[in-house]
Scaffold this active site. Structure first.
Site, PDB file in Angstrom:
ATOM      1  N   TRP A 104     -45.511 -14.397 -21.911  1.00  0.00           N
ATOM      2  CA  TRP A 104     -44.042 -14.676 -21.778  1.00  0.00           C
ATOM      3  C   TRP A 104     -43.205 -13.509 -22.161  1.00  0.00           C
ATOM      4  O   TRP A 104     -42.032 -13.413 -21.252  1.00  0.00           O
ATOM      5  CB  TRP A 104     -43.598 -15.622 -22.963  1.00  0.00           C
ATOM      6  CG  TRP A 104     -44.419 -16.860 -22.665  1.00  0.00           C
ATOM      7  CD1 TRP A 104     -45.412 -17.525 -23.345  1.00  0.00           C
ATOM      8  CD2 TRP A 104     -44.352 -17.714 -21.605  1.00  0.00           C
ATOM      9  NE1 TRP A 104     -45.852 -18.738 -22.847  1.00  0.00           N
ATOM     10  CE2 TRP A 104     -45.492 -18.834 -21.696  1.00  0.00           C
ATOM     11  CE3 TRP A 104     -43.716 -17.767 -20.367  1.00  0.00           C
ATOM     12  CZ2 TRP A 104     -45.600 -19.785 -20.801  1.00  0.00           C
ATOM     13  CZ3 TRP A 104     -44.060 -18.847 -19.415  1.00  0.00           C
ATOM     14  CH2 TRP A 104     -44.991 -19.684 -19.490  1.00  0.00           C
ATOM     15  N   ASP A 173     -37.298 -15.024 -28.015  1.00  0.00           N
ATOM     16  CA  ASP A 173     -37.732 -16.220 -27.366  1.00  0.00           C
ATOM     17  C   ASP A 173     -38.611 -16.976 -28.740  1.00  0.00           C
ATOM     18  O   ASP A 173     -39.628 -16.626 -29.117  1.00  0.00           O
ATOM     19  CB  ASP A 173     -38.699 -15.945 -26.442  1.00  0.00           C
ATOM     20  CG  ASP A 173     -39.627 -17.287 -25.604  1.00  0.00           C
ATOM     21  OD1 ASP A 173     -39.193 -18.298 -26.178  1.00  0.00           O
ATOM     22  OD2 ASP A 173     -40.225 -16.909 -24.682  1.00  0.00           O
ATOM     23  N   LYS A 197     -42.444 -27.456 -26.960  1.00  0.00           N
ATOM     24  CA  LYS A 197     -43.398 -27.205 -27.870  1.00  0.00           C
ATOM     25  C   LYS A 197     -43.367 -27.719 -29.113  1.00  0.00           C
ATOM     26  O   LYS A 197     -44.005 -28.597 -29.778  1.00  0.00           O
ATOM     27  CB  LYS A 197     -43.553 -25.555 -28.231  1.00  0.00           C
ATOM     28  CG  LYS A 197     -43.528 -24.877 -26.678  1.00  0.00           C
ATOM     29  CD  LYS A 197     -44.752 -24.875 -25.837  1.00  0.00           C
ATOM     30  CE  LYS A 197     -44.816 -24.369 -24.507  1.00  0.00           C
ATOM     31  NZ  LYS A 197     -44.187 -23.293 -24.174  1.00  0.00           N
TER      32      LYS A 197
HETATM   33  C1  LIG Z   1     -43.841 -22.156 -22.762  1.00  0.00           C
HETATM   34  C2  LIG Z   1     -43.072 -21.081 -23.152  1.00  0.00           C
HETATM   35  C3  LIG Z   1     -42.105 -20.378 -22.374  1.00  0.00           C
HETATM   36  C4  LIG Z   1     -41.805 -21.088 -20.851  1.00  0.00           C
HETATM   37  O1  LIG Z   1     -41.120 -22.371 -21.175  1.00  0.00           O
HETATM   38  P1  LIG Z   1     -40.483 -23.109 -19.745  1.00  0.00           P
HETATM   39  O2  LIG Z   1     -39.482 -24.036 -20.612  1.00  0.00           O
HETATM   40  O3  LIG Z   1     -41.469 -23.741 -19.263  1.00  0.00           O
HETATM   41  O4  LIG Z   1     -39.703 -22.209 -18.969  1.00  0.00           O
HETATM   42  C5  LIG Z   1     -41.469 -19.270 -22.558  1.00  0.00           C
HETATM   43  N1  LIG Z   1     -41.860 -18.654 -23.518  1.00  0.00           N
HETATM   44  C6  LIG Z   1     -42.885 -19.242 -24.601  1.00  0.00           C
HETATM   45  C7  LIG Z   1     -42.985 -18.280 -25.773  1.00  0.00           C
HETATM   46  C8  LIG Z   1     -43.494 -20.412 -24.381  1.00  0.00           C
HETATM   47  O5  LIG Z   1     -44.190 -20.919 -25.328  1.00  0.00           O
END
Ligand SMILES: *Cc1c(COP(=O)(O)O)cnc(C)c1O
Length: 361
Positions: A104, A173, A197
């Site tokens: 990511w 993030d 998540k």
């Molecule tokens: C799942 C995830 C993403 C991507 O998320 P989307 O909502 O599908 O764009 C980005 N960063 C992390 C840390 C993730 O776990």
């Protein structure tokens, strides 16, 4: 009541707390005397207004978000933030620092580069397939921000402590560990998290932004790509993802009232992770892939002695009612995602299954 639900170890979309699902069910056909489902009310109605205010107030209390921050609900997933962050907060004549700790982070860096922005990767754990969080974080004094990924969903690592970046704002993030533990929000310029998540269903992205960061937003951006559009309209410039926000509000209420806040949640999450990692450490059959000091409390990645055994393990676990244990398609192996809703009994069931599987293998 037994609904025949499995122990769900999916990485995302992932398990939601059963009480939340039940509360949603109970008011699904007639939301608070409106005579309509929450799916049917206007986002400009008093019913939805209460929902979004409750979601914001609850997040503010849970994370002790200071008054000089705004809480926004956006769309486009965390992936949209990979480009919105540099578009809004990284002027063309400045550079931003990024720490690369996995898939990511790599994508976040890629998007900033596509925009032609100056990006400096100041630390990376790519040399060992991202199995650790780098310790030395040499922040550039004039960086517009430092971007990190607090929890690496695919590689199974997590920042135990956030780096000292001086006056440079941290942008994180937090898609896969938001609301899993207390966080010193005042040290961040912006926090973002796709909801699916640890926060709710897919379709909404939480953004917590320090208000002075909003001053950087260029007037030249299209409305839907500007943070200010959402901060100035209470996230309702256009139709927001109402049902997803409603579910987030319910999950937050569960965290506050059923769990008792984030310190308590962290304590439970730590017990769950300790149970699983403690078991790995006593086993020569199962092997955790992350360095001990970088282990994620949310996504526990591990290997078995061979790929054939891993396949068999995932297949038999699924049959036994333990779902979602296959590692991400890019890395293989196994992964148990044990987000907030997963109880200690789910982790215990997994450990018991692992012991049985090893005996028979
Ligand atoms: C799942 C995830 C993403 C991507 O998320 P989307 O909502 O599908 O764009 C980005 N960063 C992390 C840390 C993730 O776990």
């Amino acid at each position: 009541m037994d609904y025949g639900r499995i122990f769900n170890f999916n990485a995302g979309p992932a398990a939601l707390p059963q009480p939340v699902l039940e509360r949603i069910r109970d008011e699904f056909l007639n939301f608070k005397g409106s005579g309509m489902s929450i799916l049917e009310v206007s986002h400009r109605s008093k019913w939805f207004d209460e929902v979004i205010e409750q979601a914001k107030a609850s997040i503010k209390r849970l994370l002790t978000v200071p008054d000089n921050f705004s809480i926004l609900f956006l769309q486009g997933g965390a992936s949209m933030q990979f480009c919105m962050v540099p578009m809004n907060l990284l002027p063309a004549d400045q550079s931003a620092d990024y720490v690369n700790t996995g898939t990511w982070s790599t994508k976040a860096i890629k998007e900033a580069k596509i925009l032609g922005r100056q990006v400096k990767v100041i630390a990376s754990s790519e040399d060992r397939n991202f199995c650790y969080i780098p310790k030395d974080i040499p922040v550039s004094k004039d960086a517009a921000y430092v971007h990190i990924t607090s929890n690496n969903t695919i590689k199974g690592t997590q920042w135990a402590k956030f780096p000292d970046t001086g006056a440079v704002p941290i942008i994180s993030d937090m898609s896969s560990d938001i609301l899993s533990r207390p966080v010193p929000v005042e040290r961040f310029g912006l926090i973002y998290a796709g909801a699916q998540k640890n926060l709710g269903p897919a379709g909404v992205t939480l953004v917590i932004i320090r208000n002075d960061m909003l001053e950087r937003v260029p007037a030249s951006l299209p409305s839907m790509l500007k943070y200010t559009t959402f901060s100035e309209s209470n996230s309702m410039y256009n139709t927001p993802p109402c049902f997803a926000i409603y579910t987030v509000a319910k999950v937050c209420q569960w965290l506050e009232e059923d769990i008792g806040g984030l310190a308590k949640m962290e304590e439970i999450n730590r017990k769950k992770a300790d149970l699983l990692y403690g078991f790995f450490d006593s086993s020569s059959f199962y092997k955790g892939t992350a360095d001990t000091d970088s282990r994620s409390l949310m996504n526990v990645t591990f290997r078995l002695p061979s790929e054939d055994l891993e396949k068999e393990f995932v297949a038999q676990a699924t049959k036994a009612g333990l779902g979602g244990l296959k590692g991400h398609r890019s890395v293989g192996g196994c992964r148990a995602s044990i987000y907030n809703p997963t109880g200690i009994e789910g982790v215990q069931a997994l450990v018991d299954f692992m012991k049985e599987f090893e005996k028979k293998a």
